[in-house]
Each structure stands twice: as structure tokens, then as C-alpha cells.
Write an enzyme that holds these catalytic residues in place. Structure first.
Site, PDB file in Angstrom:
ATOM      1  N   GLU A 143      16.576  27.038  10.686  1.00 41.61           N
ATOM      2  CA  GLU A 143      17.774  26.511  11.369  1.00 41.61           C
ATOM      3  C   GLU A 143      18.431  25.328  10.658  1.00 41.61           C
ATOM      4  O   GLU A 143      18.706  24.299  11.269  1.00 41.61           O
ATOM      5  CB  GLU A 143      17.400  26.128  12.813  1.00 41.61           C
ATOM      6  CG  GLU A 143      16.861  27.313  13.589  1.00 41.61           C
ATOM      7  CD  GLU A 143      16.343  26.960  14.978  1.00 41.61           C
ATOM      8  OE1 GLU A 143      16.357  25.776  15.356  1.00 41.61           O
ATOM      9  OE2 GLU A 143      15.906  27.888  15.687  1.00 41.61           O
ATOM     10  N   ASN A 166      14.919  31.290   8.114  1.00 44.11           N
ATOM     11  CA  ASN A 166      15.056  31.827   9.472  1.00 44.11           C
ATOM     12  C   ASN A 166      16.138  31.051  10.230  1.00 44.11           C
ATOM     13  O   ASN A 166      16.160  29.823  10.187  1.00 44.11           O
ATOM     14  CB  ASN A 166      13.698  31.668  10.186  1.00 44.11           C
ATOM     15  CG  ASN A 166      13.594  32.408  11.496  1.00 44.11           C
ATOM     16  OD1 ASN A 166      13.885  33.606  11.563  1.00 44.11           O
ATOM     17  ND2 ASN A 166      13.175  31.717  12.543  1.00 44.11           N
ATOM     18  N   HIS A 180      18.838  35.826  19.061  1.00 40.73           N
ATOM     19  CA  HIS A 180      18.914  35.398  20.462  1.00 40.73           C
ATOM     20  C   HIS A 180      20.332  35.712  20.939  1.00 40.73           C
ATOM     21  O   HIS A 180      21.235  34.888  20.819  1.00 40.73           O
ATOM     22  CB  HIS A 180      18.631  33.895  20.583  1.00 40.73           C
ATOM     23  CG  HIS A 180      17.241  33.504  20.207  1.00 40.73           C
ATOM     24  ND1 HIS A 180      16.138  33.902  20.931  1.00 40.73           N
ATOM     25  CD2 HIS A 180      16.765  32.757  19.186  1.00 40.73           C
ATOM     26  CE1 HIS A 180      15.045  33.410  20.372  1.00 40.73           C
ATOM     27  NE2 HIS A 180      15.399  32.713  19.311  1.00 40.73           N
ATOM     28  N   GLU A 203      13.200  36.904  16.364  1.00 39.66           N
ATOM     29  CA  GLU A 203      13.003  36.272  17.684  1.00 39.66           C
ATOM     30  C   GLU A 203      13.856  36.964  18.742  1.00 39.66           C
ATOM     31  O   GLU A 203      14.444  36.311  19.614  1.00 39.66           O
ATOM     32  CB  GLU A 203      13.370  34.780  17.613  1.00 39.66           C
ATOM     33  CG  GLU A 203      12.609  34.009  16.546  1.00 39.66           C
ATOM     34  CD  GLU A 203      12.910  32.510  16.533  1.00 39.66           C
ATOM     35  OE1 GLU A 203      13.518  32.005  17.484  1.00 39.66           O
ATOM     36  OE2 GLU A 203      12.523  31.865  15.546  1.00 39.66           O
ATOM     37  N   ASP A 232      15.747  38.409  21.694  1.00 39.50           N
ATOM     38  CA  ASP A 232      15.858  38.487  23.149  1.00 39.50           C
ATOM     39  C   ASP A 232      17.350  38.598  23.465  1.00 39.50           C
ATOM     40  O   ASP A 232      18.187  38.120  22.700  1.00 39.50           O
ATOM     41  CB  ASP A 232      15.177  37.318  23.887  1.00 39.50           C
ATOM     42  CG  ASP A 232      15.583  35.942  23.420  1.00 39.50           C
ATOM     43  OD1 ASP A 232      16.664  35.779  22.820  1.00 39.50           O
ATOM     44  OD2 ASP A 232      14.815  34.998  23.662  1.00 39.50           O
TER      45      ASP A 232
HETATM   46  O1  G3I Z   1       3.286  21.636  25.885  1.00 38.77           O
HETATM   47  C1  G3I Z   1       4.148  20.678  26.529  1.00 38.77           C
HETATM   48  C2  G3I Z   1       3.557  20.210  27.818  1.00 38.77           C
HETATM   49  O2  G3I Z   1       2.362  19.532  27.585  1.00 38.77           O
HETATM   50  C3  G3I Z   1       4.574  19.300  28.505  1.00 38.77           C
HETATM   51  O3  G3I Z   1       4.095  18.900  29.747  1.00 38.77           O
HETATM   52  C4  G3I Z   1       5.889  20.019  28.696  1.00 38.77           C
HETATM   53  C5  G3I Z   1       6.962  19.139  29.323  1.00 38.77           C
HETATM   54  O4  G3I Z   1       8.221  19.306  28.758  1.00 38.77           O
HETATM   55  O5  G3I Z   1       6.354  20.426  27.443  1.00 38.77           O
HETATM   56  C6  G3I Z   1       5.491  21.315  26.780  1.00 38.77           C
HETATM   57  O6  G3I Z   1       6.046  21.636  25.512  1.00 38.77           O
HETATM   58  C7  G3I Z   1       7.158  22.505  25.538  1.00 38.77           C
HETATM   59  C8  G3I Z   1       6.817  23.691  24.630  1.00 38.77           C
HETATM   60  O7  G3I Z   1       7.926  24.548  24.517  1.00 38.77           O
HETATM   61  C9  G3I Z   1       5.625  24.502  25.137  1.00 38.77           C
HETATM   62  O8  G3I Z   1       5.947  25.097  26.349  1.00 38.77           O
HETATM   63  C10 G3I Z   1       8.376  21.809  25.007  1.00 38.77           C
HETATM   64  O9  G3I Z   1       8.779  20.804  25.943  1.00 38.77           O
HETATM   65  C11 G3I Z   1       9.502  22.763  24.804  1.00 38.77           C
HETATM   66  O10 G3I Z   1      10.580  22.098  24.158  1.00 38.77           O
HETATM   67  C12 G3I Z   1       9.037  23.898  23.925  1.00 38.77           C
HETATM   68  O11 G3I Z   1      10.098  24.831  23.801  1.00 38.77           O
HETATM   69  C13 G3I Z   1       9.994  25.695  22.703  1.00 38.77           C
HETATM   70  C14 G3I Z   1      11.218  25.525  21.816  1.00 38.77           C
HETATM   71  O12 G3I Z   1      11.141  26.471  20.755  1.00 38.77           O
HETATM   72  C15 G3I Z   1      11.287  24.120  21.244  1.00 38.77           C
HETATM   73  O13 G3I Z   1      12.174  24.021  20.202  1.00 38.77           O
HETATM   74  C16 G3I Z   1       9.935  27.125  23.235  1.00 38.77           C
HETATM   75  O14 G3I Z   1       8.699  27.310  23.932  1.00 38.77           O
HETATM   76  C17 G3I Z   1      10.028  28.124  22.080  1.00 38.77           C
HETATM   77  O15 G3I Z   1      10.209  29.419  22.598  1.00 38.77           O
HETATM   78  C18 G3I Z   1      11.235  27.797  21.213  1.00 38.77           C
HETATM   79  O16 G3I Z   1      11.259  28.679  20.130  1.00 38.77           O
HETATM   80  C19 G3I Z   1      12.372  28.538  19.249  1.00 38.77           C
HETATM   81  C20 G3I Z   1      11.900  28.924  17.856  1.00 38.77           C
HETATM   82  O17 G3I Z   1      10.785  28.159  17.484  1.00 38.77           O
HETATM   83  C21 G3I Z   1      13.020  28.741  16.840  1.00 38.77           C
HETATM   84  N1  G3I Z   1      14.226  29.463  17.236  1.00 38.77           N
HETATM   85  C22 G3I Z   1      14.680  29.201  18.598  1.00 38.77           C
HETATM   86  C23 G3I Z   1      13.564  29.436  19.606  1.00 38.77           C
HETATM   87  C24 G3I Z   1      14.063  29.247  21.024  1.00 38.77           C
HETATM   88  O18 G3I Z   1      14.449  27.936  21.244  1.00 38.77           O
END
Ligand code: G3I
Length: 302
Positions: free
Chosen positions: A127, A169, A206, A235, A237
Site C-alpha cells: 500500500e 501488494n 476489496h 485479499e 472480499d
Molecule cells: O489485537 C488487538 C486487541 O488486543 C485490542 O484489544 C483491539 C482493540 O482495538 O485491537 C486488536 O487489534 C486489531 C487487529 O485488527 C486484530 O483484530 C486492530 O485494532 C485492528 O486495527 C486490526 O485490523 C486489521 C487491519 O488490517 C489493520 O490495518 C484487520 O484485522 C485486518 O483484516 C486488516 O487487513 C488489511 C491488510 O493487512 C492489508 N490490506 C487491507 C486489509 C484490510 O484493512
């Protein structure tokens, strides 16, 4: 074929899924994931904040939970992701200039050496371009270390594991007419011309109302492939999971020789980062949705 993995294998492609380590004790989740998919991407566990929480102190506990589950079940792993403006640990967010550049290099070396010979394909840079019409690089602490940060990341990755496939990516680069697509295309063309090591481009895919699927996605995949890189849907969806749109994406990949595989970004709608859009192939109870059958049919067509 009666599963997505078998369906894709008929075309020498993989069908993958993003997996979250904290769901590996949910047997509905693992049953579907194990049955339907033969490639795994860690949804968060191989990112920078997870693998290098303190400078030079690597932690692969969560990453290995994913890696071990995948390999014990005969699945390939896609590494995601080594250099990214997001999900950086606090210490890295605080760096700039030469110190940040060196930290990026050390991170790529540390993670890729640990998984050398185990993870055959990496999203090296994620990105790096801006949305909208500018066609510019995204502003970030990495970008501010100099325009050459991306090629340095790729050269470092090649040195760290010369057998790994190295991908760029990004999202919103599926529509051939988008400025962002053209900007990434020009970067890859330039890298190939100058011998910067890049082997593949991941189209996150996405799709939603802000970035709708366009039938020129196939043209995009063909144009990138013609530069001499593999292409992958990394990715996938789609908001509301329209079956026809899912089928079109599958057919686009199958139509391009160098499209090596497709990954969906989660198992059930309830697992999705955009769960409110119900964008995946299985509903919250783990039932196959219409989109699932459309994908399987498209894989069984050709
Ligand atoms: O694990 C912590 C937890 O301990 C905490 O209490 C909670 C509170 O916010 O956060 C948890 O972490 C979160 C994590 O996902 C695990 O669930 C983060 O806040 C959250 O920001 C994170 O989001 C991820 C996101 O990337 C972050 O950039 C998504 O799961 C994940 O699906 C998403 O994936 C990205 C790809 O890597 C790159 N392309 C886009 C895609 C979608 O955004």
C-alpha cells in the site's frame, strides 16, 4: 471439484484464505478453512508490530501459530507484510530518516531469514500509493526516507531469501483506468527495466461501493502480467457478496495465465474486517452462501 482448493487446482492455481490465530480454537472456523482452502495468509500475525515489537527483538509466537496450523494441514503460506506504513510498532513510528531506513532493512532481513525456505512468497511492500487522481506515492514515514525505499525493500528481500517470490501488494488498483493502477503499473515497469527484483503484484480486491468491481480488471491483470510478473488476487472480499461479481473475479484470474491464485480475506462474514458488509463466502454460522456456489461453479467451468 467440490471444494474451492480442488476447483482452483484444476487450473493449477491456489485458493487461499486469511486466518486469524485467535480463531484457531473455533472448530467451525478451522473445519471450513481446512476443507476449502490450500493457502493461508496471516491476517495480522506476520505484520511489523507483531513480529518486531521491540527493535531487534523478534517475536514469532503468533506468526508460528498460523504457520504451524497451515503446514500441519498441508497448506502453503503467503507472507504478509514486511514494509508498510500501517501497523508499525510504536518504536518504528517514532523513527525517521536513515534510522528508519535501516530499521526497515533489518526487519525484512530478520523476518525473511527466520522463514527462509518455509514461506515461499512475501508481500514485501504494501500500500505505498495514494488513492485518488494524483498517482503519487502515499505520504508516510517510509516515503519520507526517500523515493527509493521501495526498491531498497525489494533488493533487501531478494538477498534475505533468494528463492522467495517477492510481491508488491495494494488495494484500489484493480480498475485499469484508475490513476493509482497506472502509477503502480509504471513503478513495476520501471523496476523490470532496471532489474529491481520483483516477481508479482497482489491485487487486494476489496470491492465496495467506493471501489466497485469493473470488468476491466481482466485487462489490468493482463497488462501487469505482460510486464513479466505473476499476478494474484490477495485479499478478496466484496460488499454484500454479489454472486456474479465473485464469479467474474474468478473468471478474470483464470483467463490470465500468470494469475497464480486467489485469496479471500477471511472465512465467515463474522470474521471479516468489514463484517457489516457481509462480504465473504460463508455466513456467520459457517453456511455456504450463494457467492460460494458461484465461485465453485466458475472454478468448475473451464
Ligand atoms: O489485537 C488487538 C486487541 O488486543 C485490542 O484489544 C483491539 C482493540 O482495538 O485491537 C486488536 O487489534 C486489531 C487487529 O485488527 C486484530 O483484530 C486492530 O485494532 C485492528 O486495527 C486490526 O485490523 C486489521 C487491519 O488490517 C489493520 O490495518 C484487520 O484485522 C485486518 O483484516 C486488516 O487487513 C488489511 C491488510 O493487512 C492489508 N490490506 C487491507 C486489509 C484490510 O484493512
Amino acid at each position: 471439484a467440490s471444494t474451492l482448493a480442488e476447483g482452483a487446482a484444476q487450473h493449477d492455481r491456489y485458493f487461499g484464505v486469511a486466518i486469524a490465530a485467535n480463531k484457531l480454537n473455533d472448530s467451525v472456523y478451522t473445519t471450513i478453512a481446512n476443507r476449502e482452502f490450500n493457502s493461508v495468509t496471516a491476517e495480522n500475525e506476520m505484520k511489523i508490530d507483531a513480529t518486531e515489537p521491540q527493535p531487534g527483538q523478534f517475536n514469532f509466537t503468533q506468526a508460528d501459530r498460523i504457520y504451524n496450523w497451515a503446514t500441519q494441514n498441508g497448506k502453503q503460506v503467503r507472507g504478509h507484510t514486511l514494509a508498510w506504513h500501517s501497523q508499525q510498532p510504536q518504536w518504528m513510528q517514532n523513527l525517521s530518516g536513515q534510522a528508519l531506513r535501516q530499521a526497515m532493512i533489518n526487519h525484512i532481513q530478520g523476518v525473511m531469514s527466520y522463514y527462509r525456505g518455509k514461506i515461499p512468497i512475501w508481500d514485501v511492500v504494501n500500500e505505498a500509493f495514494e488513492d485518488g487522481n494524483s498517482g503519487r506515492r502515499r505520504d508516510s514515514n517510509l516515503q519520507r526516507t526517500g523515493d527509493d525505499w521501495i526498491e531498497v525493500a525489494f533488493r533487501t528481500a531478494r538477498q534475505a531469501d533468494s528463492a522467495a517470490k517477492l510481491c508488491y501488494n495494494d488495494y484500489n488498483i484493480e480498475n485499469w483506468n484508475a490513476a493509482k493502477t497506472q502509477a503502480v503499473y509504471n513503478m513495476v515497469r520501471d523496476f523490470k527495466a532496471r532489474g529491481v527484483p520483483i516477481d508479482c503484484v497482489g491485487f487486494q480486491s476489496h470491492f465496495n461501493s467506493g471501489n466497485p468491481y469493473n470488468s476491466n480488471f481482466r485487462t489490468t491483470l493482463q497488462q501487469f502480467a505482460a510486464l513479466g510478473v505473476d499476478v494474484e488476487v490477495t485479499e478478496l472480499d466484496i460488499e454484500n457478496a454479489p454472486p456474479q461479481t465473485y464469479a467474474n473475479v474468478i473468471r478474470d484470474c483464470l483467463a490470465v495465465d500468470r494469475c497464480t491464485g486467489i485469496t479471500v480475506w477471511g472465512v465467515r462474514d463474522s470474521d471479516s474486517w468489514r463484517s457489516y458488509q457481509n462480504p465473504l463466502l460463508f455466513d456467520g454460522n459457517g453456511n455456504k452462501k450463494q457467492a460460494y456456489y458461484a465461485v465453485l461453479d466458475a472454478l468448475n467451468e473451464g
